[in-house]
Design a protein around this motif. Sequence first.
Motif, short mmCIF file in Angstrom:
data_model
loop_
_atom_site.label_atom_id
_atom_site.label_comp_id
_atom_site.label_asym_id
_atom_site.label_seq_id
_atom_site.Cartn_x
_atom_site.Cartn_y
_atom_site.Cartn_z
N PRO A 123 0.72 -1.30 -0.04
CA PRO A 123 0.54 0.20 -0.05
C PRO A 123 0.84 1.80 0.00
CG PRO A 123 -0.44 -1.61 1.65
CD PRO A 123 0.45 -1.70 1.09
N LEU A 124 0.52 2.23 -0.01
CA LEU A 124 0.86 3.68 -0.45
C LEU A 124 1.56 4.27 0.98
CD1 LEU A 124 -1.16 5.77 -3.27
CD2 LEU A 124 1.50 4.96 -3.59
N ALA A 125 0.52 3.76 2.33
CA ALA A 125 0.54 4.45 3.55
C ALA A 125 -1.10 3.23 4.07
CB ALA A 125 -0.23 5.64 3.75
N TYR A 126 -0.41 3.29 5.71
CA TYR A 126 -1.56 2.46 6.05
C TYR A 126 -0.81 2.29 7.65
CZ TYR A 126 2.32 -0.99 5.61
OH TYR A 126 3.88 -1.85 5.66
N ILE A 127 -1.71 2.47 8.45
CA ILE A 127 -1.46 1.90 10.16
C ILE A 127 -2.02 0.97 10.82
CG2 ILE A 127 -1.76 4.91 9.89
CD1 ILE A 127 -3.97 4.93 10.77
N SER A 231 -0.49 13.10 20.37
CA SER A 231 -2.31 14.01 20.72
C SER A 231 -3.42 13.93 19.22
CB SER A 231 -2.16 15.79 20.79
OG SER A 231 -1.00 15.56 21.53
N LEU A 232 -2.35 13.37 18.14
CA LEU A 232 -2.79 13.33 17.26
C LEU A 232 -3.28 11.98 17.22
CD1 LEU A 232 -4.48 14.29 14.54
CD2 LEU A 232 -2.63 13.13 12.98
N GLU A 233 -3.22 10.77 17.47
CA GLU A 233 -3.44 9.94 17.80
C GLU A 233 -4.77 9.35 19.05
OE1 GLU A 233 0.27 7.30 19.30
OE2 GLU A 233 1.18 7.19 17.16
N ASP A 234 -4.71 10.16 20.59
CA ASP A 234 -5.90 10.12 20.86
C ASP A 234 -6.99 10.47 19.82
OD1 ASP A 234 -3.86 9.06 22.82
OD2 ASP A 234 -3.46 10.98 23.71
N PHE A 235 -6.54 11.88 19.85
CA PHE A 235 -8.05 12.44 18.86
C PHE A 235 -8.62 11.82 18.15
CE2 PHE A 235 -9.58 15.29 15.52
CZ PHE A 235 -10.58 16.40 16.39
N THR A 239 -12.67 10.35 18.24
CA THR A 239 -13.31 10.68 17.23
C THR A 239 -13.86 9.42 16.39
OG1 THR A 239 -11.44 10.63 15.97
CG2 THR A 239 -12.54 13.44 17.46
N ASP A 240 -13.31 8.33 16.41
CA ASP A 240 -13.40 6.84 16.46
C ASP A 240 -13.32 7.59 14.33
OD1 ASP A 240 -13.86 4.33 15.78
OD2 ASP A 240 -15.97 4.77 16.08
N THR A 241 -11.92 7.92 13.90
CA THR A 241 -11.69 8.13 12.95
C THR A 241 -10.08 8.19 12.54
OG1 THR A 241 -13.78 10.20 12.91
CG2 THR A 241 -12.06 10.41 11.36
N GLU A 242 -10.28 6.57 12.38
CA GLU A 242 -8.50 6.00 12.51
C GLU A 242 -8.26 7.52 10.66
OE1 GLU A 242 -10.02 2.60 9.66
OE2 GLU A 242 -9.08 2.62 11.88
N HIS A 243 -8.25 7.59 9.62
CA HIS A 243 -8.61 8.42 8.58
C HIS A 243 -7.55 9.39 9.37
CE1 HIS A 243 -11.52 5.78 5.81
NE2 HIS A 243 -10.37 5.07 6.29
N LEU A 244 -7.87 9.95 10.54
CA LEU A 244 -7.30 11.60 10.96
C LEU A 244 -5.73 10.71 10.75
CD1 LEU A 244 -10.00 13.05 13.02
CD2 LEU A 244 -9.05 13.82 11.00
N LEU A 245 -5.69 9.67 11.42
CA LEU A 245 -4.71 9.67 12.26
C LEU A 245 -3.51 8.73 10.50
CD1 LEU A 245 -1.81 8.14 13.84
CD2 LEU A 245 -3.03 6.15 13.97
#
Length: 536
Positions: A123-127, A231-235, A239-245
């Motif tokens: 993948p180009l990017a993944y987490i 902080s971004l991981e926590d956010f 927010t239940d929005t893993e795409h932000l991370l």
Amino acid sequence: MPQRPLLQRGDGYSSPPPQVDLPRPVPDPKWIDKFMECILGKEYEAARDVLRGAIARGVDSSLAEQYAKILEEFLQRMDELENPVILGSYDRCIVKQSLNGQGNGLFVPSYQPWGTQLWKQRPLAYIQSPGSRKCAQVCRACLAPVGSLASQLKYLGLRPIPEAAEELLVSACEPGYTVGCHAPKFLQCPEQGCQEVFCSEGCRSWALAESSHAVLCAGRMTAESFAALRSLEDFAEVTDTEHLLLLAHTVACMVLQRRAGVDVEEVKRKFVHQFASGAWDALAETNVGSKADETDTPEVRRAHLAQAAKLLEGIFRGEALAEALLQPTLLNNLLATFELVNMCICLPHPLNAHGSQLCDLLSPDLAAQVAQKQKQAEGLNEDDSDDEENEEGEQDNVGADDEVSAADRGVEALEAAKQGELFGAVVGTALCEALAFTNHCCLPNCAIDFATAGQADAQGPGLWVFAVSRRPMVPGDEVLMTYVPSVVGRPLEERQRKMKKFGFPCSCRSCLTDKMLAESEPLNLNGDTMSSMQGG
């Protein structure tokens, strides 16, 4: 947020289905004449159907391939005149305009037998998803669980750890690994202050040079930038929005491309503009009237994006090459791309393969604690389920945990271990080029699978995604997957309801056929319509 299906590694079709002794259909003796008549009449779709029918009725594979080659040559000539632009290619597939109005699609230009690997890539990017990250210690590069039963229990913060747990190595539990490819336990990141681990030296070297970890390693970031990443991981979790991370990791991969000398516009094209996109906040308008309407609105999304953008500025402060990649419009489009074309990752935990040993090593209380920890990631595994069914299940389970005694929880946990279900799957999300061009069908002709470093299907360190054909494919066939695996074989109404969260009514061949049958008049056994029988 809707995204591509949640598939477990091993759900791919790696071997033919079991043979059933049924009368073998006989090909139409005039199928070749009909095929050539369609070819000469430039009725290529009809020719494709004739060839498909011959294959389904058991025509010799070499003969099928011969006539598929004829079709391939005629289709190439047609494309040169009518549709000369091939937008990209991935192994055995090409990208061009889809014929059914779904934008660009992935096609096979030549005959592909059953079980063919159509494409494979990183993948180009993944987490790894934030909730899953709390439940399993994995290789930062390929997401494979690492270490031993003892180290996994320690990672979960559980005590006491059985002495023999050190001997049950995660790398020894998973079949299909190349011998010696994994470290006996795991390797730490060599950068001071970084807590990430790796399954092998190959994954560690690759991650430090070519993955998002090369930019987001704690040992390479300032204290302020790393704090912003946390902080971004926590956010993202709140927010239940893993795409932000995933935004941070994608921008990091884009920075690596810029460091390698790739033009900024080409980087934007590769990661955003070549895919289906739009404005992420506007996509929330498709939720109007749904149960998610109140908590997922354009206004809420804009507020989340503003907060994430602020944290991203802190993460990449001092990185000059990131400035052009942090524009609000680009970030908005990136999030829309994630929502429209991303793939959920679900890798089974290798320790589950040794259920009997887990039962011997874990006390009922310790097993119950493991089971409780795994529940933290359950909410991330519901992309392929029906919202109404989920709510009914939750209502049925209200108070159920309170009624179960500690002893019963231990017994249930050990039974789960015995059945290979104690440890939760590793869950994540990925942006994958070839997969992003694969359109949906309720009767798919390919299966998607994963491979982690050291497995036979991996071509090196990191995580690999690949597609395998589920049936023979003739030249010009579009490669189609199912975005929601549970729709396969279900009634039309149920399929349409589950596809609503992707923002479009499904118009695949299976759904169109079912709609036509539903709208047509019922037939009696002699083929007459009911109205004609009644003199209508």
